[in-house]
Scaffold this motif. Structure first.
Motif, mmCIF file in Angstrom:
data_model
loop_
_atom_site.group_PDB
_atom_site.id
_atom_site.type_symbol
_atom_site.label_atom_id
_atom_site.label_comp_id
_atom_site.label_asym_id
_atom_site.label_seq_id
_atom_site.Cartn_x
_atom_site.Cartn_y
_atom_site.Cartn_z
ATOM 1 N N ALA A 208 0.809 -1.233 0.025
ATOM 2 C CA ALA A 208 -0.060 0.049 0.003
ATOM 3 C C ALA A 208 0.924 1.296 -0.032
ATOM 4 O O ALA A 208 0.365 2.287 -0.552
ATOM 5 N N GLU A 209 1.941 1.052 0.596
ATOM 6 C CA GLU A 209 2.844 2.512 0.612
ATOM 7 C C GLU A 209 3.434 2.741 -0.857
ATOM 8 O O GLU A 209 3.544 3.752 -1.343
ATOM 9 N N VAL A 210 3.601 1.521 -1.730
ATOM 10 C CA VAL A 210 3.993 1.547 -2.921
ATOM 11 C C VAL A 210 3.066 2.151 -3.754
ATOM 12 O O VAL A 210 3.106 2.894 -4.651
ATOM 13 N N GLN A 211 1.743 1.694 -3.556
ATOM 14 C CA GLN A 211 0.726 2.197 -4.298
ATOM 15 C C GLN A 211 0.335 3.581 -4.047
ATOM 16 O O GLN A 211 0.108 4.549 -5.088
ATOM 17 N N ALA A 212 0.564 4.045 -2.754
ATOM 18 C CA ALA A 212 0.541 5.573 -2.428
ATOM 19 C C ALA A 212 1.492 6.372 -3.287
ATOM 20 O O ALA A 212 1.334 7.222 -3.761
ATOM 21 N N ALA A 213 2.862 5.738 -3.212
ATOM 22 C CA ALA A 213 3.911 6.546 -4.007
ATOM 23 C C ALA A 213 3.571 6.678 -5.560
ATOM 24 O O ALA A 213 3.874 7.712 -6.270
ATOM 25 N N TRP A 214 3.120 5.409 -6.045
ATOM 26 C CA TRP A 214 2.702 5.352 -7.605
ATOM 27 C C TRP A 214 1.476 6.511 -7.740
ATOM 28 O O TRP A 214 1.808 7.386 -8.589
ATOM 29 N N GLN A 215 0.643 6.192 -6.981
ATOM 30 C CA GLN A 215 -0.631 7.412 -7.050
ATOM 31 C C GLN A 215 -0.164 8.943 -6.941
ATOM 32 O O GLN A 215 -0.676 9.869 -7.773
ATOM 33 N N ALA A 216 1.082 9.172 -6.065
ATOM 34 C CA ALA A 216 1.181 10.594 -6.127
ATOM 35 C C ALA A 216 1.991 11.018 -7.169
ATOM 36 O O ALA A 216 2.262 12.346 -7.645
ATOM 37 N N ASP A 217 2.742 10.090 -7.910
ATOM 38 C CA ASP A 217 3.751 10.416 -9.128
ATOM 39 C C ASP A 217 3.760 9.136 -9.741
ATOM 40 O O ASP A 217 4.743 8.646 -10.085
#
Length: 222
Positions: A208-217
């Motif tokens: 989920a941390e990776v997903q949040a970072a992907w979503q941000a950029d």
């Protein structure tokens, strides 16, 4: 058994522990990540023969361990019994024994590519759960470029390992391949319990941390 946990006894270890090969090659954090190829655009291929949990003897407890140890003693070429014993060893803190059993299983799998892939996939997960993230990636890396060529498990799994190793840009790039492939499934973390039922909650949290970072950029393709 201690508190419901299976523990290999000393007599079982003596039967199973072979001299460790000297100079076990450990990939450094950067070398493991740098040797990965760039992700492809899509990963649609199912790969059930690789992503199966190898279980030779169903159940748990000392009786299962005894049966597995007896089988390995009688049939040194039995790959699946070795893998299951290796998992028990690694789950109970006997990492060296688990490594030895897994390496023997990989050698015995030989040219049986389906079995060899399943052993590497299982070995990678047991290493990952033991905190050996670079070595887990080393095992999963062996499965890149084989057949099937674009298995759907690779983007989220490799993203997980890379993120834990601190290679965040590479992790996001691999996660982006999962989103390109199945945007409705991977664009949000709320699907993880359904998509990844065999993952630990902490691993789904890491993804989920990776997903949040992907979503941000979100990275551009190609």
């Amino acid at each position: 058994m201690r508190g419901g946990e299976v523990v290999l006894g000393d007599d079982q270890v003596k039967k199973l522990l072979f001299p460790l090969a000297l100079g076990l090659a450990l990939f450094s954090l950067s070398a493991a990540a740098q040797s990965l190829p760039a992700p492809k655009e899509f990963y649609f291929d199912p790969d059930p023969q690789t992503t199966r949990a190898i279980v030779a003897v169903p159940g748990e407890g000392d009786a299962v361990v005894d049966r597995l140890a007896s089988t390995v003693a009688r049939k040194p070429a039995d790959v699946e019994s070795r893998v299951q014993l290796a998992r028990i060893a690694m789950q109970t803190g006997r990492l060296e024994l688990g490594d030895e059993l897994y390496r023997a299983a990989q050698k015995n799998a030989g040219s049986n590519q389906r079995l060899a892939r399943a052993v590497a996939w299982n070995y990678g997960w047991d290493l990952y759960r033991a905190g050996e993230h670079p070595r887990a990636l080393e095992q999963w890396q062996k499965l890149i470029g084989g057949w099937p060529s674009t298995p759907s498990w690779q983007p989220p799994t490799l993203a997980l390992a890379l993120w834990k190793m601190g290679h965040k840009a590479e992790a996001i790039a691999w996660y982006a391949a999962a989103v390109r492939t199945e945007p409705q499934q991977w664009s949000v973390a709320s699907t993880y319990a359904q998509m990844l039922p065999d993952w630990r909650e902490e691993d789904r949290g890491t993804l989920a941390e990776v997903q949040a970072a992907w979503q941000a950029d979100p990275p551009a393709w190609p």
